[in-house]
Design an enzyme around this catalytic site. Structure first.
Site, PDB file in Angstrom:
ATOM      1  N   MET A 162     -59.924  79.988 -18.911  1.00  0.00           N
ATOM      2  CA  MET A 162     -59.988  79.444 -20.266  1.00  0.00           C
ATOM      3  C   MET A 162     -59.887  77.927 -20.167  1.00  0.00           C
ATOM      4  O   MET A 162     -59.008  77.393 -19.497  1.00  0.00           O
ATOM      5  CB  MET A 162     -58.909  80.022 -21.177  1.00  0.00           C
ATOM      6  CG  MET A 162     -57.484  79.856 -20.771  1.00  0.00           C
ATOM      7  SD  MET A 162     -56.422  80.579 -22.036  1.00  0.00           S
ATOM      8  CE  MET A 162     -54.806  80.271 -21.355  1.00  0.00           C
ATOM      9  N   TYR A 439     -47.258  75.552 -19.087  1.00  0.00           N
ATOM     10  CA  TYR A 439     -48.601  75.957 -19.504  1.00  0.00           C
ATOM     11  C   TYR A 439     -48.573  77.139 -20.465  1.00  0.00           C
ATOM     12  O   TYR A 439     -47.548  77.771 -20.674  1.00  0.00           O
ATOM     13  CB  TYR A 439     -49.542  76.189 -18.335  1.00  0.00           C
ATOM     14  CG  TYR A 439     -49.220  77.204 -17.261  1.00  0.00           C
ATOM     15  CD1 TYR A 439     -48.334  78.247 -17.424  1.00  0.00           C
ATOM     16  CD2 TYR A 439     -49.895  77.117 -16.036  1.00  0.00           C
ATOM     17  CE1 TYR A 439     -48.114  79.161 -16.433  1.00  0.00           C
ATOM     18  CE2 TYR A 439     -49.683  78.030 -15.023  1.00  0.00           C
ATOM     19  CZ  TYR A 439     -48.787  79.061 -15.228  1.00  0.00           C
ATOM     20  OH  TYR A 439     -48.578  79.971 -14.224  1.00  0.00           O
ATOM     21  N   GLU A 440     -49.738  77.386 -21.082  1.00  0.00           N
ATOM     22  CA  GLU A 440     -49.894  78.348 -22.185  1.00  0.00           C
ATOM     23  C   GLU A 440     -49.020  77.987 -23.379  1.00  0.00           C
ATOM     24  O   GLU A 440     -48.555  78.863 -24.112  1.00  0.00           O
ATOM     25  CB  GLU A 440     -49.586  79.775 -21.711  1.00  0.00           C
ATOM     26  CG  GLU A 440     -50.392  80.241 -20.532  1.00  0.00           C
ATOM     27  CD  GLU A 440     -51.889  80.195 -20.766  1.00  0.00           C
ATOM     28  OE1 GLU A 440     -52.302  80.174 -21.936  1.00  0.00           O
ATOM     29  OE2 GLU A 440     -52.629  80.161 -19.782  1.00  0.00           O
ATOM     30  N   GLY A 441     -48.800  76.700 -23.571  1.00  0.00           N
ATOM     31  CA  GLY A 441     -47.944  76.231 -24.652  1.00  0.00           C
ATOM     32  C   GLY A 441     -46.545  76.023 -24.138  1.00  0.00           C
ATOM     33  O   GLY A 441     -45.876  76.971 -23.705  1.00  0.00           O
TER      34      GLY A 441
END
Length: 596
Positions: A162, A439-441
């Site tokens: 992504m 990561y991923e927020g």
């Protein structure tokens, strides 16, 4: 020394014993996955983790990935390991059988993910990102795109990524600049640069399918103008084999603190052909489907690192001789006692153990909800499962990664000076585990998501999926004399969570900064109560198993001891979190920016 043995007995406890009364079980679509079958899958996964992936963990960290002439090479052994992983069907474990997946429950998949992450976190990202990408494609792409891409991705022949972040924007995706220009054949030409792309380029698969966020020419400003596109590394031919290059190039691989065997890339898209996933300007909705799946998996990464760090610390604490026990010599034939006899070493080991078992128990509960949301035919159960997942996803992502990183640091502390030396291998857990909090927020963003979105959603309905079972459990077990102190401690912590919820709701309506100031402490408090609930249930089950007679008395006694340690030494953190929330934002926001 990096040592790891899959904690299969505790995994079986979580899957088969702990959550049987949560209302998320007895799903007809999953009835074929009997306990014997589940156990067999977990045992095989454990072999892959310990025999194939663990031996590559430290060597992969030392060698890292290399970029030569635009091609990224993974460390020695990774390509062969991935091929074995793919041929064994592990890429397709929880994927839909329609696309070639095995359709196993998420409860099994998440336990498998934990083992892979414990053994080799860098390796886990290659199949992990692909699974997340297939989730977004399955949920939003056209039937034609699904039929073309999903079988190849589910099998592991092709991998996925992504592509969100750009050099000038991280969390604030409304600022992204990558452009997508419509073509006459319903395709698009994408141009722009992305950074921090995990598994963005590698030599493990014949093609890489990038999910790219970009703007159409008529896109409105901000996040409401973002669309999602499939952009393969190589343009596939009609027969599905890779064709010519699609204008996707690697500008660099990031030189990172950890995860050195995972290729984190800077990618350039130069008139790369892509296809729209979902509706124009609705890319964030589709991408969040992938991100929410990944956020639970990132939480499992934290647990995986925490478990590996714990086991390495236990090995060392039993092996290392230093000093004598305060209660008398325990190793009279040796020059000193093993350090596991010392109270402070026990404090660290028990903390690590309790964190791991608490996270595994809570993760198992969330996994059962994931299965119920997907497969249950009861609308009420599906809705309750969806509410619980929405509430707990930020908690799992942030809390598990926080605690996993804390475990990694405790492992270094148990090793002392030897932990700071690279050759022992435990400092790798600190370096690898640190990224999971980012990561991923970031975990701060997870906390804001919890208080800003998940609490007020549907007039607070999400909370009922968690608050009701905890309240009912407390009421049903108040009269249990043996565990009265434990139930009372849970009730007190739960009361603090309820009061904190009301405080944030009241103050946050008047001043959003009040909710923001409380967010991180509130997320920790929620997680502490959720784990306490799981430990209390575990203790009651263990007591009943021991009373009924069992040939696994050692396991259940240890479960009781760990639960008691959690309530004695860890749950009191709930009081600290409550007091911090109650204090409000004043001292946090008072200092002028210029004074920092």
């Amino acid at each position: 020394m990096q040592v790891y043995e899959a904690p299969l007995r505790d995994m079986r406890f979580v899957i088969h014993e702990l959550h049987q009364n949560d209302g998320f079980g007895n799903i007809e679509a999953l009835s074929e996955f009997t306990p014997d079958l589940v156990d067999a899958v977990l045992e095989e996964a454990a072999k892959v983790a310990t025999e194939v992936l663990l031996p590559l963990n430290r060597s992969g960290d030392i060698e890292g990935c290399t970029l030569e002439n635009g091609v990224v090479r993974t460390p020695k052994g990774f390509k062969e390991a991935y091929e074995m992983f793919r041929e064994g069907g592990w890429c397709a474990l929880a994927s839909d059988p329609e696309w070639g997946g095995q359709g196993l429950p998420e409860t099994v998949n998440k336990m498998t993910e934990e083992m892979i992450c414990s053994a080799n976190l860098s390796f886990s990202l290659y199949p992990g990102l692909t699974h997340g990408a297939t989730t977004a494609i399955e949920g939003y792409a056209s039937d034609e795109l699904k039929a073309f891409y999903l079988p190849k991705m589910v099998s592991g022949d092709w991998s996925g990524t992504m592509c969100l972040t750009e050099p000038h924007c991280g969390t604030d995706l409304g600022m992204l600049r990558t452009k997508a220009v419509p073509q006459d054949d319903d395709s698009y030409k994408l141009s722009g640069s992305k950074i921090f792309i995990s598994a963005g380029e590698h030599d493990l698969t014949e093609n890489i399918v990038h999910l790219v966020l970009a703007r159409l020419p008529d896109a409105p400003e901000g996040v409401k103008g973002i669309s999602l596109f499939i952009v393969p590394k190589y343009l596939p031919k009609d027969d599905g084999t890779p064709g010519p290059s699609n204008g996707v190039s690697v500008a660099a691989i990031e030189h990172k603190m950890g995860l050195k065997a995972s290729a984190t890339c800077q990618l350039n898209f130069d008139d790369s052909t892509g296809w729209l996933v979902g509706k124009p300007h609705k890319g964030m909705e589709a991408m969040f489907t992938m991100m929410n799946t990944e956020r639970v998996s990132v939480g499992v990464q934290g647990l995986g690192v925490g478990e590996a760090a714990y086991q390495s610390a236990v090995w060392y604490a039993k092996d290392r001789l230093q000093g004598r026990s305060l209660s008398g010599v325990k190793n009279p034939k040796g020059p000193a006692d093993p350090i596991i006899v010392h109270p402070d070493v026990r404090r660290m080991l028990m903390t690590m153990r309790a964190y791991n078992e608490g996270c595994r128990a809570l993760g198992g509960w969330v996994s059962r909800a994931l299965d119920a949301e997907r497969y249950s035919t009861d609308p009420e159960v599906k809705q309750r499962a969806a509410d619980f997942i929405a509430l707990m996803t930020p908690v799992v992502k942030a809390l598990f990664t926080d605690l996993g990183y804390e475990n990694a640091n405790l492992a270094v502390q148990v090793y002392g000076g030897h932990g700071y030396i690279a050759e022992t291998g435990v400092e790798q857990y600190v370096r690898d585990g640190r990224i999971a909090m980012i990561y991923e927020g970031t975990n701060g963003i997870q906390a804001l998501d919890l208080v800003g979105r998940k609490l007020p959603a549907h007039m607070g309905r999400n909370l009922r999926s968690f608050f009701h079972p905890v309240s009912q459990f407390i009421e049903a077990n108040k009269g249990d004399e043996q565990f009265k102190p434990m139930i009372e401690a849970l009730e007190k912590a739960f009361g603090a969570l309820q009061l904190s919820t009301a405080t944030i709701a009241q103050k946050g309506m008047k001043d959003p900064e009040e909710a923001g100031a409380a967010a991180t402490d509130y997320l920790r408090l929620t997680g502490l109560v959720a784990m306490a609930f799981c430990f209390a249930q575990s203790a009651l089950i263990a007591r009943d198993r021991l009373a009924g007679g069992t040939d696994e008395a050692g396991f259940y006694k240890a479960k009781l001891t760990t639960a008691q340690f959690y309530f004695d030494r860890i749950l009191p953190q709930a009081t600290t979190a409550f007091l911090a929330i109650k204090s409000g934002k004043a001292s946090m926001m008072a200092l002028d920016a210029e004074a920092f």
